[in-house]
Design an enzyme around this catalytic site. Structure first.
Site, PDB file in Angstrom:
ATOM      1  N   ASP A  49      18.175  66.139  35.132  1.00 32.24           N
ATOM      2  CA  ASP A  49      16.840  65.959  34.544  1.00 32.24           C
ATOM      3  C   ASP A  49      16.887  64.960  33.388  1.00 32.24           C
ATOM      4  O   ASP A  49      15.986  64.145  33.223  1.00 32.24           O
ATOM      5  CB  ASP A  49      16.287  67.301  34.048  1.00 32.24           C
ATOM      6  CG  ASP A  49      16.089  68.287  35.191  1.00 32.24           C
ATOM      7  OD1 ASP A  49      15.426  67.932  36.181  1.00 32.24           O
ATOM      8  OD2 ASP A  49      16.609  69.421  35.090  1.00 32.24           O
ATOM      9  N   ASP A  71      11.030  63.551  31.801  1.00 26.17           N
ATOM     10  CA  ASP A  71      10.950  63.999  33.188  1.00 26.17           C
ATOM     11  C   ASP A  71      10.349  65.397  33.161  1.00 26.17           C
ATOM     12  O   ASP A  71      11.029  66.367  32.838  1.00 26.17           O
ATOM     13  CB  ASP A  71      12.336  64.020  33.823  1.00 26.17           C
ATOM     14  CG  ASP A  71      12.305  64.444  35.278  1.00 26.17           C
ATOM     15  OD1 ASP A  71      11.308  64.169  35.967  1.00 26.17           O
ATOM     16  OD2 ASP A  71      13.291  65.063  35.734  1.00 26.17           O
ATOM     17  N   GLU A  99       7.057  60.511  33.818  1.00 25.34           N
ATOM     18  CA  GLU A  99       6.991  60.300  35.255  1.00 25.34           C
ATOM     19  C   GLU A  99       5.741  60.967  35.821  1.00 25.34           C
ATOM     20  O   GLU A  99       5.406  62.087  35.447  1.00 25.34           O
ATOM     21  CB  GLU A  99       8.237  60.878  35.932  1.00 25.34           C
ATOM     22  CG  GLU A  99       8.325  60.533  37.397  1.00 25.34           C
ATOM     23  CD  GLU A  99       9.642  60.942  37.998  1.00 25.34           C
ATOM     24  OE1 GLU A  99      10.424  60.050  38.357  1.00 25.34           O
ATOM     25  OE2 GLU A  99       9.899  62.158  38.095  1.00 25.34           O
TER      26      GLU A  99
END
Length: 170
Positions: free
Chosen positions: A141, A10, A69
């Site tokens: 996260d 992430d 992502e």
């Protein structure tokens, strides 16, 4: 059945979440998760801290594939650019290690893990915990990074690699 280790990332400039899962057929198991905190007086030093931290994760856990992502442009152009630079580090480190890297939109990750493309962070966290029983998650996260790894496992990133390894062994 071949076990494939997946790294989910992430990207973030201050906090880069990471999560590692093992995929063996339909079975997912948690390996590790955490956050790399950038530090330094300027952008270059912060990006270097992210690169070194993520390189350490790859060296320690030796994943076979990775997923990151995707980010979208928002109202703050300067913030988007900085996030894009952190995302570049998230793509570069696995590529330097020779790993295939998948990319997933946030809505696809949420739809895969929760069943709804606009799920809230708490829903994602809850479903990650259900899919990885006993997991202790370092931060939101890291939970997002584990969700990205789960998405990659379900959308052929890990399954396709496992099939290729099985054919090569046979």
């Amino acid at each position: 059945m071949v076990k494939i280790r997946v790294l989910g990332i992430d990207p973030g400039l201050r906090n880069m979440g990471w999560g590692i899962i093992d995929v063996e057929g339909p079975r997912l198991s948690h390996v590790a998760n955490g956050v790399i905190h950038s530090a330094g007086p300027d952008l270059a030093a912060r990006l270097l801290a992210l690169h070194e931290g993520l390189s350490g994760v790859v060296a320690q856990y030796r994943p076979r594939t990775a997923a990151v992502e995707q980010t979208f442009v928002n109202k703050d152009g300067a913030g988007t650019l900085k996030l894009g630079q952190a995302r570049g580090i998230a793509m570069l480190v696995p590529a330097q290690a020779g790993l295939p890297v998948g990319e997933y939109a946030p809505n696809k990750v949420k739809k895969t893990v929760v069943g709804v493309g606009h799920a809230e962070k708490q829903q994602v966290l809850h479903m990650v915990k259900l899919q990885l029983p006993g997991v202790v998650i370092d931060s939101p996260d890291a939970a997002d990074a584990l969700a990205i790894a789960i998405c990659h496992a379900h959308h052929g990133g890990a399954a396709g690699l496992a099939a290729a390894v099985e054919r090569a062994i046979a």
